[in-house]
Design a protein around this motif. Sequence first.
Motif, PDB file in Angstrom:
ATOM      1  N   PHE A 141       0.838  -1.200   0.000  1.00 23.25           N
ATOM      2  CA  PHE A 141       0.000   0.000   0.000  1.00 23.25           C
ATOM      3  C   PHE A 141       0.873   1.249   0.000  1.00 23.25           C
ATOM      4  O   PHE A 141       1.879   1.320   0.709  1.00 23.25           O
ATOM      5  N   LEU A 142       0.450   2.243  -0.776  1.00 23.29           N
ATOM      6  CA  LEU A 142       1.020   3.581  -0.721  1.00 23.29           C
ATOM      7  C   LEU A 142      -0.067   4.493  -0.179  1.00 23.29           C
ATOM      8  O   LEU A 142      -1.152   4.589  -0.781  1.00 23.29           O
ATOM      9  N   VAL A 143       0.186   5.149   0.944  1.00 23.46           N
ATOM     10  CA  VAL A 143      -0.819   6.013   1.543  1.00 23.46           C
ATOM     11  C   VAL A 143      -0.190   7.373   1.818  1.00 23.46           C
ATOM     12  O   VAL A 143       1.022   7.494   1.991  1.00 23.46           O
ATOM     13  N   GLY A 144      -1.029   8.404   1.849  1.00 23.73           N
ATOM     14  CA  GLY A 144      -0.534   9.741   2.108  1.00 23.73           C
ATOM     15  C   GLY A 144      -1.581  10.778   1.765  1.00 23.73           C
ATOM     16  O   GLY A 144      -2.625  10.465   1.175  1.00 23.73           O
ATOM     17  N   GLU A 145      -1.311  11.998   2.122  1.00 24.51           N
ATOM     18  CA  GLU A 145      -2.238  13.091   1.885  1.00 24.51           C
ATOM     19  C   GLU A 145      -2.333  13.391   0.391  1.00 24.51           C
ATOM     20  O   GLU A 145      -1.466  12.988  -0.407  1.00 24.51           O
ATOM     21  N   ASN A 146      -3.400  14.075  -0.017  1.00 25.70           N
ATOM     22  CA  ASN A 146      -3.530  14.515  -1.401  1.00 25.70           C
ATOM     23  C   ASN A 146      -2.316  15.367  -1.781  1.00 25.70           C
ATOM     24  O   ASN A 146      -1.910  16.258  -1.032  1.00 25.70           O
ATOM     25  N   GLY A 147      -1.750  15.074  -2.945  1.00 24.32           N
ATOM     26  CA  GLY A 147      -0.594  15.831  -3.402  1.00 24.32           C
ATOM     27  C   GLY A 147       0.735  15.331  -2.884  1.00 24.32           C
ATOM     28  O   GLY A 147       1.784  15.910  -3.178  1.00 24.32           O
ATOM     29  N   SER A 148       0.723  14.234  -2.115  1.00 25.82           N
ATOM     30  CA  SER A 148       1.967  13.721  -1.545  1.00 25.82           C
ATOM     31  C   SER A 148       2.855  13.044  -2.585  1.00 25.82           C
ATOM     32  O   SER A 148       4.058  12.911  -2.380  1.00 25.82           O
ATOM     33  N   GLY A 149       2.247  12.587  -3.673  1.00 30.19           N
ATOM     34  CA  GLY A 149       3.024  11.935  -4.732  1.00 30.19           C
ATOM     35  C   GLY A 149       2.780  10.449  -4.866  1.00 30.19           C
ATOM     36  O   GLY A 149       3.381   9.791  -5.724  1.00 30.19           O
ATOM     37  N   LYS A 150       1.855   9.900  -4.076  1.00 32.50           N
ATOM     38  CA  LYS A 150       1.647   8.446  -4.117  1.00 32.50           C
ATOM     39  C   LYS A 150       1.104   7.993  -5.473  1.00 32.50           C
ATOM     40  O   LYS A 150       1.536   6.964  -6.012  1.00 32.50           O
ATOM     41  N   SER A 151       0.160   8.745  -6.049  1.00 31.98           N
ATOM     42  CA  SER A 151      -0.393   8.360  -7.345  1.00 31.98           C
ATOM     43  C   SER A 151       0.628   8.555  -8.461  1.00 31.98           C
ATOM     44  O   SER A 151       0.654   7.789  -9.432  1.00 31.98           O
ATOM     45  N   THR A 152       1.480   9.577  -8.321  1.00 30.99           N
ATOM     46  CA  THR A 152       2.538   9.804  -9.311  1.00 30.99           C
ATOM     47  C   THR A 152       3.507   8.635  -9.332  1.00 30.99           C
ATOM     48  O   THR A 152       3.905   8.154 -10.397  1.00 30.99           O
ATOM     49  N   ILE A 153       3.884   8.153  -8.144  1.00 31.02           N
ATOM     50  CA  ILE A 153       4.796   7.009  -8.061  1.00 31.02           C
ATOM     51  C   ILE A 153       4.121   5.750  -8.580  1.00 31.02           C
ATOM     52  O   ILE A 153       4.712   4.973  -9.337  1.00 31.02           O
ATOM     53  N   LEU A 154       2.857   5.541  -8.203  1.00 31.34           N
ATOM     54  CA  LEU A 154       2.141   4.347  -8.652  1.00 31.34           C
ATOM     55  C   LEU A 154       1.999   4.343 -10.172  1.00 31.34           C
ATOM     56  O   LEU A 154       2.207   3.315 -10.822  1.00 31.34           O
ATOM     57  N   GLU A 155       1.647   5.495 -10.742  1.00 28.04           N
ATOM     58  CA  GLU A 155       1.527   5.607 -12.201  1.00 28.04           C
ATOM     59  C   GLU A 155       2.850   5.261 -12.880  1.00 28.04           C
ATOM     60  O   GLU A 155       2.886   4.533 -13.885  1.00 28.04           O
ATOM     61  N   ALA A 156       3.952   5.777 -12.339  1.00 30.10           N
ATOM     62  CA  ALA A 156       5.261   5.513 -12.931  1.00 30.10           C
ATOM     63  C   ALA A 156       5.597   4.032 -12.886  1.00 30.10           C
ATOM     64  O   ALA A 156       6.167   3.482 -13.838  1.00 30.10           O
ATOM     65  N   ILE A 157       5.248   3.358 -11.780  1.00 30.91           N
ATOM     66  CA  ILE A 157       5.482   1.913 -11.676  1.00 30.91           C
ATOM     67  C   ILE A 157       4.691   1.179 -12.755  1.00 30.91           C
ATOM     68  O   ILE A 157       5.209   0.287 -13.435  1.00 30.91           O
ATOM     69  N   ALA A 158       3.411   1.562 -12.907  1.00 34.60           N
ATOM     70  CA  ALA A 158       2.555   0.892 -13.887  1.00 34.60           C
ATOM     71  C   ALA A 158       3.061   1.104 -15.310  1.00 34.60           C
ATOM     72  O   ALA A 158       3.140   0.153 -16.107  1.00 34.60           O
ATOM     73  N   VAL A 159       3.399   2.341 -15.651  1.00 32.90           N
ATOM     74  CA  VAL A 159       3.848   2.636 -17.014  1.00 32.90           C
ATOM     75  C   VAL A 159       5.200   1.986 -17.284  1.00 32.90           C
ATOM     76  O   VAL A 159       5.449   1.470 -18.382  1.00 32.90           O
ATOM     77  N   ALA A 160       6.086   1.986 -16.277  1.00 31.22           N
ATOM     78  CA  ALA A 160       7.389   1.335 -16.447  1.00 31.22           C
ATOM     79  C   ALA A 160       7.227  -0.160 -16.695  1.00 31.22           C
ATOM     80  O   ALA A 160       8.047  -0.771 -17.399  1.00 31.22           O
ATOM     81  N   TYR A 161       6.160  -0.746 -16.148  1.00 38.01           N
ATOM     82  CA  TYR A 161       5.925  -2.172 -16.362  1.00 38.01           C
ATOM     83  C   TYR A 161       5.304  -2.455 -17.729  1.00 38.01           C
ATOM     84  O   TYR A 161       5.343  -3.583 -18.203  1.00 38.01           O
ATOM     85  N   GLY A 162       4.736  -1.429 -18.346  1.00 40.71           N
ATOM     86  CA  GLY A 162       4.170  -1.608 -19.684  1.00 40.71           C
ATOM     87  C   GLY A 162       2.688  -1.357 -19.789  1.00 40.71           C
ATOM     88  O   GLY A 162       2.101  -1.549 -20.859  1.00 40.71           O
ATOM     89  N   PHE A 163       2.049  -0.904 -18.694  1.00 44.70           N
ATOM     90  CA  PHE A 163       0.623  -0.604 -18.740  1.00 44.70           C
ATOM     91  C   PHE A 163       0.383   0.755 -19.387  1.00 44.70           C
ATOM     92  O   PHE A 163       1.242   1.640 -19.354  1.00 44.70           O
ATOM     93  N   ASN A 164      -0.814   0.895 -19.957  1.00 41.02           N
ATOM     94  CA  ASN A 164      -1.233   2.175 -20.500  1.00 41.02           C
ATOM     95  C   ASN A 164      -1.382   3.186 -19.361  1.00 41.02           C
ATOM     96  O   ASN A 164      -1.875   2.857 -18.281  1.00 41.02           O
ATOM     97  N   ALA A 165      -0.969   4.429 -19.592  1.00 43.94           N
ATOM     98  CA  ALA A 165      -0.950   5.430 -18.520  1.00 43.94           C
ATOM     99  C   ALA A 165      -2.338   5.736 -17.974  1.00 43.94           C
ATOM    100  O   ALA A 165      -2.476   6.118 -16.804  1.00 43.94           O
ATOM    101  N   GLU A 166      -3.382   5.573 -18.793  1.00 41.18           N
ATOM    102  CA  GLU A 166      -4.735   5.866 -18.327  1.00 41.18           C
ATOM    103  C   GLU A 166      -5.431   4.639 -17.757  1.00 41.18           C
ATOM    104  O   GLU A 166      -6.566   4.731 -17.282  1.00 41.18           O
ATOM    105  N   GLY A 167      -4.764   3.494 -17.807  1.00 46.04           N
ATOM    106  CA  GLY A 167      -5.322   2.290 -17.215  1.00 46.04           C
ATOM    107  C   GLY A 167      -5.631   1.221 -18.236  1.00 46.04           C
ATOM    108  O   GLY A 167      -5.528   1.414 -19.446  1.00 46.04           O
ATOM    109  N   GLY A 168      -6.008   0.061 -17.719  1.00 47.52           N
ATOM    110  CA  GLY A 168      -6.335  -1.079 -18.563  1.00 47.52           C
ATOM    111  C   GLY A 168      -5.252  -2.140 -18.505  1.00 47.52           C
ATOM    112  O   GLY A 168      -4.389  -2.147 -17.623  1.00 47.52           O
ATOM    113  N   THR A 169      -5.304  -3.051 -19.454  1.00 49.01           N
ATOM    114  CA  THR A 169      -4.298  -4.106 -19.543  1.00 49.01           C
ATOM    115  C   THR A 169      -3.093  -3.588 -20.319  1.00 49.01           C
ATOM    116  O   THR A 169      -3.088  -2.463 -20.824  1.00 49.01           O
ATOM    117  N   ARG A 170      -2.085  -4.426 -20.455  1.00 50.58           N
ATOM    118  CA  ARG A 170      -0.905  -4.026 -21.218  1.00 50.58           C
ATOM    119  C   ARG A 170      -1.202  -3.978 -22.716  1.00 50.58           C
ATOM    120  O   ARG A 170      -0.394  -3.452 -23.492  1.00 50.58           O
TER     121      ARG A 170
END
Length: 252
Positions: free
Chosen positions: A50-79
């Motif tokens: 889990f990544l938790v934190g206040e709004n604007g802390s950067g948790k979604s930015t980090i999660l998005e980067a992990i997903a995109v680095a793995y090959g997922f579409n930036a807006e979501g869905g499957t690879r």
Amino acid sequence: MLNLNMPIFEQYIRSAELNRSQVPSFNEYPFALPAVKNLTTLPFHPKVTFLVGENGSGKSTILEAIAVAYGFNAEGGTRNFNFASRPTHSQLYQYLKLVKGVKRPQDGFFLRAESFYNVATHIDELDAVSSGPPLIDAYGGRSLHEQSHGESFFALFQHRFRGNGLYILDEPEAALSPSRQMAMLARMHQLLNAGSQLIIATHSPIIMAYPDSWIYQIQDGIKLVKYEETEHYQVTKVFLNDTQKMLNILLE
């Protein structure tokens, strides 16, 4: 929860490492975010992180980067999804190295609460031009746009996620009632018993209560904490234990 010396061979992603020497400047977004500025290596739990934190802390930015680095579409869905309604994702993924386990997932999905509407639209558009089996069958057989926001989220968890998968979820509680969040806990447990790994950014003290997990609290940096140490748990507990007192303070 805080045992870092556990077996790692079952993980699909073992850790994310920031290539700090290649970062152009830690004074510019997203690298200026405290969570990113202090990031070196982020290990992942074999089951749930889990990544938790206040709004604007950067948790979604980090999660998005992990997903995109793995090959997922930036807006979501499957690879396999490749669409963009508006390219707003950060470049952080270009500077992340994902250390993968020996096993490869047989399934995967990146859920972004804020752009799930676009994913649902893309599914309908693909089915409109396809001559093969409807893609929506994997999501329960009913257009996600014909369901409430919460129903469509739960249809995704219940029907599309099938185990042996890597599931990266950004604020999955956004459309779920408290009872549905508890139902999601049960569904998570089924998926984990079926060989899945989950990485979740959340504000929900219900969802982050899953016991076999690590919780990273993001404030000035990233710190591994116990469930009871999270601000989400503490604030919710204080409010529910003495609601009238809290209302008096907040509404005076």
